[in-house]
Design a protein around this motif. Structure first.
Motif, PDB file in Angstrom:
ATOM      1  N   GLU A  73       0.840  -1.191   0.000  1.00 57.00           N
ATOM      2  CA  GLU A  73       0.000   0.000   0.000  1.00 57.00           C
ATOM      3  C   GLU A  73       0.877   1.244   0.000  1.00 57.00           C
ATOM      4  O   GLU A  73       2.052   1.189   0.381  1.00 57.00           O
ATOM      5  N   PRO A  74       0.328   2.404  -0.420  1.00 59.62           N
ATOM      6  CA  PRO A  74       1.099   3.654  -0.395  1.00 59.62           C
ATOM      7  C   PRO A  74       1.440   4.046   1.039  1.00 59.62           C
ATOM      8  O   PRO A  74       0.718   3.724   1.979  1.00 59.62           O
ATOM      9  N   THR A  75       2.548   4.787   1.178  1.00 56.71           N
ATOM     10  CA  THR A  75       2.946   5.207   2.521  1.00 56.71           C
ATOM     11  C   THR A  75       3.645   6.553   2.441  1.00 56.71           C
ATOM     12  O   THR A  75       3.631   7.228   1.402  1.00 56.71           O
ATOM     13  N   LEU A  76       4.278   6.977   3.511  1.00 56.97           N
ATOM     14  CA  LEU A  76       4.878   8.308   3.606  1.00 56.97           C
ATOM     15  C   LEU A  76       6.009   8.500   2.601  1.00 56.97           C
ATOM     16  O   LEU A  76       6.611   7.545   2.126  1.00 56.97           O
ATOM     17  N   GLY A  77       6.262   9.756   2.283  1.00 55.55           N
ATOM     18  CA  GLY A  77       7.391  10.102   1.428  1.00 55.55           C
ATOM     19  C   GLY A  77       7.273   9.664  -0.010  1.00 55.55           C
ATOM     20  O   GLY A  77       8.272   9.585  -0.720  1.00 55.55           O
ATOM     21  N   GLY A  78       6.046   9.342  -0.455  1.00 59.02           N
ATOM     22  CA  GLY A  78       5.865   8.908  -1.834  1.00 59.02           C
ATOM     23  C   GLY A  78       6.288   7.469  -2.074  1.00 59.02           C
ATOM     24  O   GLY A  78       6.353   7.016  -3.223  1.00 59.02           O
ATOM     25  N   GLY A  79       6.580   6.739  -1.016  1.00 65.52           N
ATOM     26  CA  GLY A  79       7.005   5.354  -1.168  1.00 65.52           C
ATOM     27  C   GLY A  79       5.855   4.386  -1.023  1.00 65.52           C
ATOM     28  O   GLY A  79       4.687   4.763  -1.029  1.00 65.52           O
ATOM     29  N   LYS A  80       6.194   3.104  -0.919  1.00 65.98           N
ATOM     30  CA  LYS A  80       5.197   2.065  -0.709  1.00 65.98           C
ATOM     31  C   LYS A  80       5.603   1.226   0.497  1.00 65.98           C
ATOM     32  O   LYS A  80       6.768   1.195   0.897  1.00 65.98           O
ATOM     33  N   GLU A  81       4.620   0.536   1.032  1.00 64.66           N
ATOM     34  CA  GLU A  81       4.840  -0.257   2.241  1.00 64.66           C
ATOM     35  C   GLU A  81       4.403  -1.688   1.990  1.00 64.66           C
ATOM     36  O   GLU A  81       3.303  -1.946   1.502  1.00 64.66           O
ATOM     37  N   ARG A  82       5.289  -2.629   2.279  1.00 65.42           N
ATOM     38  CA  ARG A  82       4.962  -4.045   2.214  1.00 65.42           C
ATOM     39  C   ARG A  82       4.563  -4.494   3.619  1.00 65.42           C
ATOM     40  O   ARG A  82       5.344  -4.377   4.564  1.00 65.42           O
ATOM     41  N   ARG A  83       3.340  -4.973   3.765  1.00 62.06           N
ATOM     42  CA  ARG A  83       2.845  -5.411   5.070  1.00 62.06           C
ATOM     43  C   ARG A  83       2.655  -6.916   5.054  1.00 62.06           C
ATOM     44  O   ARG A  83       2.015  -7.460   4.153  1.00 62.06           O
ATOM     45  N   CYS A  84       3.217  -7.579   6.042  1.00 64.64           N
ATOM     46  CA  CYS A  84       3.197  -9.040   6.072  1.00 64.64           C
ATOM     47  C   CYS A  84       2.774  -9.555   7.440  1.00 64.64           C
ATOM     48  O   CYS A  84       3.084  -8.948   8.466  1.00 64.64           O
ATOM     49  N   ILE A  85       2.084 -10.676   7.432  1.00 64.56           N
ATOM     50  CA  ILE A  85       1.891 -11.479   8.635  1.00 64.56           C
ATOM     51  C   ILE A  85       2.763 -12.713   8.480  1.00 64.56           C
ATOM     52  O   ILE A  85       2.603 -13.480   7.519  1.00 64.56           O
ATOM     53  N   TYR A  86       3.683 -12.891   9.403  1.00 60.23           N
ATOM     54  CA  TYR A  86       4.528 -14.078   9.412  1.00 60.23           C
ATOM     55  C   TYR A  86       3.943 -15.085  10.394  1.00 60.23           C
ATOM     56  O   TYR A  86       3.535 -14.726  11.508  1.00 60.23           O
TER      57      TYR A  86
END
Length: 286
Positions: A73-86
């Protein structure tokens, strides 16, 4: 025991082998000085790399463990965020930024609101540590607004009071409820944060985090009336309660900051709701 130790170890092993990675910084509950991590806390990481694709769409997240759920999903600073459940419950949020994006986020203040309560530089090959020390100031949230933006937000809010009501009476219950319980609530939360900070000097965190601890009993009791069931009458009730609380806190901000108040906008929305819902003035007046 830190249940994320093995993930931290593996990510450092990757960083030491991959020259594209220039920094790894832990943020969030595991680095906070107040309201520390508990059994429900996730691991928040800033991963600064010249090759973001490996983390966003490549194999690197799989190297850290058994991935059960994963999305971007989009995140701060114009970057993207990978979110995971391990495994079953180990939640790891990885904000993936290029070195250029990270530098801009630091210098322009975007990183301040997620790092001001603590951070831990786990890996750094580009001297970001010194930049962080120079730009990131520890402490509480200090929300502010100028008069022009204040008036714009209020007009936006009152406009969407009328918009939501029209959707409601047209039978578009989903659209109306989404506006009342999401769009309008974002404006309400921002104004509650400003109100509590400007009038009581409390630490309001961000995005409603730990709201129950800082919002105050009076507003908390009023908030209980501001959310709706998926029913026309209840959405109308929540809209009126949201309108009332919003007016209360924004008038308080205006008084504290010496701002003018858009009386025409307030009266327009209130008059429309009053006439359209066949309610008496007393029922919708604070």
């Amino acid at each position: 025991m830190d249940k994320y130790n093995d993930i931290k170890t593996k990510i450092l092993e990757i960083a030491n082998k991959d020259e594209d990675i220039t920094a790894i910084v832990a943020i969030g509950s595991y680095t906070r000085k107040e309201i520390k991590a508990d059994e429900f806390s996730d691991l928040d990481l800033l991963i600064v790399t010249k090759n973001t694709e490996k983390w966003l769409w490549g194999e690197y997240p799989e190297f850290l463990g058994n991935v059960s759920i994963s999305f971007v999903e989009p995140t701060l600073g114009g970057g993207k965020e990978r979110r995971c459940i391990y495994d079953d419950d180990r939640d790891v949020d990885m904000i993936i930024l290029t070195p250029e994006q990270f530098e801009v986020a630091i210098k322009e203040g975007v990183a301040q609101w997620v790092m001001n309560r603590g951070y831990d530089v786990m890996y750094d090959s580009m001297a970001f540590s010194e930049m962080l020390k120079a730009y990131i100031k520890s402490g509480s949230s200090e929300p502010d607004i100028d008069e022009s933006e204040f008036l714009n937000v209020i007009n936006d809010f009152y406009f969407h009071n009328i918009w939501a009501f029209k959707k409601l009476k047209r039978g578009e219950l989903w659209s109306a409820k989404t506006c009342v319980d999401s769009y309008l609530k974002k404006h309400l939360l921002r104004m509650i944060e400003l109100f509590r900070y400007k009038t009581a000097g409390v630490d309001v965190w961000h995005d409603g985090r730990f709201l129950e601890s800082w919002v105050g009993e009076e507003i908390l009791n009023e908030l209980k009336k501001c959310f709706a069931h998926y029913e026309e009458e209840d959405v109308m009730r929540a809209l009126l309660a949201t309108n009332q609380l919003f007016e209360k806190v924004t008038r308080g901000i205006a008084d504290a900051k010496g701002f003018s108040y858009p009386e025409k906008a307030c009266d327009c929305a209130k008059r429309y709701l009053e006439i359209s819902a066949h309610l008496s003035t007393e029922q919708i007046t604070i």
